[in-house]
Design an enzyme around this catalytic site. Structure first.
Site, mmCIF file in Angstrom:
data_model
loop_
_atom_site.group_PDB
_atom_site.id
_atom_site.type_symbol
_atom_site.label_atom_id
_atom_site.label_comp_id
_atom_site.label_asym_id
_atom_site.label_seq_id
_atom_site.Cartn_x
_atom_site.Cartn_y
_atom_site.Cartn_z
ATOM 1 N N CYS A 1 -15.678 2.422 -15.114
ATOM 2 C CA CYS A 1 -15.331 1.479 -16.188
ATOM 3 C C CYS A 1 -14.156 0.579 -15.810
ATOM 4 O O CYS A 1 -14.146 -0.617 -16.132
ATOM 5 C CB CYS A 1 -15.047 2.220 -17.482
ATOM 6 S SG CYS A 1 -13.873 3.570 -17.345
ATOM 7 N N ASP B 1 -16.635 -3.576 -24.039
ATOM 8 C CA ASP B 1 -16.746 -2.194 -23.553
ATOM 9 C C ASP B 1 -17.568 -2.136 -22.265
ATOM 10 O O ASP B 1 -18.775 -2.430 -22.279
ATOM 11 C CB ASP B 1 -17.396 -1.332 -24.637
ATOM 12 C CG ASP B 1 -17.204 0.151 -24.389
ATOM 13 O OD1 ASP B 1 -17.007 0.535 -23.223
ATOM 14 O OD2 ASP B 1 -17.244 0.919 -25.370
ATOM 15 N N HIS C 1 -18.606 0.455 -20.789
ATOM 16 C CA HIS C 1 -19.418 1.672 -20.729
ATOM 17 C C HIS C 1 -20.871 1.427 -21.135
ATOM 18 O O HIS C 1 -21.682 2.356 -21.100
ATOM 19 C CB HIS C 1 -18.804 2.750 -21.639
ATOM 20 C CG HIS C 1 -17.384 3.092 -21.288
ATOM 21 N ND1 HIS C 1 -16.307 2.472 -21.875
ATOM 22 C CD2 HIS C 1 -16.868 3.972 -20.392
ATOM 23 C CE1 HIS C 1 -15.187 2.965 -21.376
ATOM 24 N NE2 HIS C 1 -15.494 3.870 -20.468
#
Length: 646
Positions: A473, A597, A599
């Site tokens: 990430c 994000d 992820h």
């Protein structure tokens, strides 16, 4: 009804923000005479007065034909009316320098003077309506237009003329000093060809080939009057148009104006393309075979070939007759640009010629494009090119930490497959850009939103067929940050892969060689090392002891987005996010964070990403008392700083 002869209309808000000694006021013959379209700073001086020769050389290239000097702004330093007279006098001298042979003595009888008082912030406006600059009138009624782009582009269009030239000539080997004289004579011959009776100007709309486009129009030199200027132009209305090419106006090729455009800007303006052709066979009444003529030289001679790439951009009223647009805009534009390049080639005529190329830019704070001729023999990071851009930033009032004048930021006037023009920064990548645009508001009552400035690409897990789920990430957040610097043209390097990021950390000695190819997590410190090595970008790191403390940094984060505008990486434990903005109510303390994000593991579908919460506002504490950021984690925030570069 407003009397345009007794009121001044100001289209450029930058006029109110000046702190320089002298600014030139720019207007257009297609607007009322007392309309200030833009301002540019005087940067060349001889002791206490402007260097009019250098100023006119610069502005002759910089300003598109269709814009001209209509006055000057001066800082108050004594009697206001005396300052106004000085401003008018300076503007008239510059205009006389600019009005050379190509302009055919363009007459600008009315000049505006603005005297700025830096202490009070007041501007006083004056008008001189004759060559006698002592006759100054005070103007009390000044209009600051609310829709300046619409004012300029609803009535106007752009004319583009590209002309590659290959200029061969011979000079005597034993007398190389004659080369410059022969070279200048060859240039004069080219300029004469621009107005030759047999010259042909092919006029057509710049757009996708379709049945909707009007047929090209051919205008011949014998039908054009190259001795007139814009002060003698006569605009025509739509009712005056018919099929005769002599009566057609520029509006004939302005397709967008007929479909009521909602966006008014240089990028979305109608563009008319003009091609220059020289018909050498028309003089012959019968078909003949090509003839080669041999002229023996009286002494040893050497052949020199100078290459020019002319690209002239002009602004014209849509009601301007096409014939006037060619003779009064395109022709003088070609002459001025060729003369400018001729002067640049002269010092190195017998050695390596400079590679000169014109580029056009649409810049913040300017309603019209500007043209710059760059020498491509030098790389963009070499000091000579950097100094050129610095002087342009100074003249145009641009910040010195934004690479706005780099070639990658030039206007792309070509067409895409759907017929629309696109900026080059959107080319070359299939990744989603600017995912946050159009998402719902944060819900913070009375908050002030501060966002990332500019474009970025969304990097996340499993992209490019690479499985980094569970550990990559921070790498993905770094890739998003580097894409921002690339899309803003601070760098030309490709966004690095995970392996290349690891390789950089090994090369600087932060990691052992075994780190390359591993699945080890990295944090804010490592990201700062990579940004410094690959981009020369410095970073500020903010430490917070837990997620609960993060709202205490809202004021500092808001300031970062307002002044730096770069994406921020938030790292805590083994998690990393990209922060794109903040919504903060300083009075109540309410705040929300715009999170991208990394992820996410799905396909690059904007709707799916936004609806799934992978890009959106996250409140520090939601209605259920849940904090998006874990309370028990130590967090680092990486704030990349814009480099001071142009």
């Amino acid at each position: 009804m407003i009397d345009d002869t007794k009121s001044i209309r100001v289209l450029c808000p930058k006029l109110l923000l000046t702190n320089s000694g002298l600014q030139w006021l720019i207007g257009s013959p297609f607007c009322p005479s007392l309309t200030i379209v833009s301002t540019v700073t005087c940067i060349h001086h001889n002791s206490s007065s402007p260097d009019y020769d250098k100023e006119s050389d610069d502005l002759r290239t910089l300003l598109p034909k269709g814009f001209h000097i209509i006055g000057a702004l001066i800082i108050k330093n004594s009697d206001v009316e005396k300052n106004a007279s000085e401003a008018v006098d300076a503007a008239r001298k510059l205009q006389r320098n600019l009005s050379g042979e190509a302009e055919a003595g363009l007459d600008v009888p009315v000049m505006i003077a603005v005297v700025a008082d830096l202490e009070t912030g007041d501007n006083k406006f004056f008008v001189s309506r004759s060559e006698n600059s002592t006759n100054i009138e005070t103007v009390e009624y000044v209009i600051y237009d609310d829709n300046p782009h619409e004012y300029v582009w609803e009535r106007g269009c752009l004319i583009l003329c590209e002309l590659p030239l290959k200029l061969p000539f011979y000079y005597p080997v034993n007398n190389p000093s004659d080369a410059q004289k022969i070279y200048l004579h060859a240039i004069e011959a080219v300029i004469d060809k621009f107005k030759d009776p047999q010259i042909v100007y092919l006029v057509e709309a710049l757009g996708q080939a379709s049945s909707e486009l009007p047929q090209p129009v051919i205008l011949r030199g014998k039908d054009l009057d190259f001795g007139t200027n814009l002060s003698k132009m006569k605009l025509v209305g739509e009712a005056a148009e018919d099929l005769d090419r002599k009566d057609l106006s520029c509006a004939h090729f302005c397709l967008k104006s007929k479909s009521a455009p909602t966006i008014f800007s240089a990028e979305s303006a109608d563009i008319i393309q003009v091609s220059v052709l020289h018909n050498r066979s028309e003089k012959s009444p019968i078909s003949t075979a090509p003839i080669a003529e041999f002229y023996p030289a009286s002494e040893d001679a050497r052949l020199l070939v100078v290459d020019f790439k002319l690209e002239v951009l002009c602004y014209a009223a849509k009601s301007l007759p096409l014939m006037d647009a060619i003779s009064m805009l395109v022709f003088p534009g070609l002459v001025d640009q060729l003369n400018s390049m001729t002067k640049a080639v002269m010092p190195c005529l017998l050695t390596q010629h400079p590679q000169l190329r014109p580029f056009h830019f649409s810049l913040p704070g300017l309603l019209h494009p500007i043209t710059v001729v760059y020498e491509l023999n030098y790389g963009e990071t070499e000091m000579k090119q950097v100094d050129v851009r610095k002087s342009l930033h100074l003249r145009l009032g641009l910040p010195f930490d934004r690479p706005l004048m780099r070639i990658a930021n030039a206007l792309d006037l070509s067409n895409t497959k759907d017929g629309s023009r696109s900026n080059s920064l959107r080319k070359g990548s299939s990744l989603l850009k600017d995912v946050h645009i159009g998402i719902p508001s944060s819900g913070v009552s009375g908050g002030l939103v501060s966002l990332v400035q500019g474009s970025y690409e969304y990097y996340h897990y499993l992209q490019d067929g690479f499985d980094d789920s569970g550990w990559g990430c921070a790498y993905r957040s770094l890739q998003t940050i580097i894409s921002w610097f690339k899309l803003q043209h601070y760098t030309s390097i490709d966004v690095p892969s995970h392996r290349e990021i690891q390789q950089s950390l090994v090369e600087i000695g932060d990691k052992d060689p075994s780190f390359i190819g591993s699945r080890e997590w990295i944090g804010a410190i490592e990201l700062s090392f990579v940004l410094d090595k690959l981009l020369g970008v410095s970073c500020k790191i903010i430490n917070v002891r837990s997620g609960a403390e993060l709202p205490e940094k809202c004021r500092e984060l808001a300031l970062h987005f307002e002044t730096q505008g770069t994406p921020i990486m938030i790292g805590g434990g083994v998690l990393a996010y990209t922060l794109l903005g903040i919504d903060f109510n300083e009075a109540s303390g309410g705040c929300a964070f715009l999170i991208l994000d990394p992820h996410y593991t799905g396909n690059d579908e904007h709707k799916k990403i936004v609806n799934g919460g992978w890009c959106g506002w996250k409140k520090a504490v939601d209605s259920k008392g849940k904090n998006f950021f874990l309370h028990d984690k130590f967090y680092n925030l990486l704030l990349p700083q814009r480099p001071n570069m142009v």
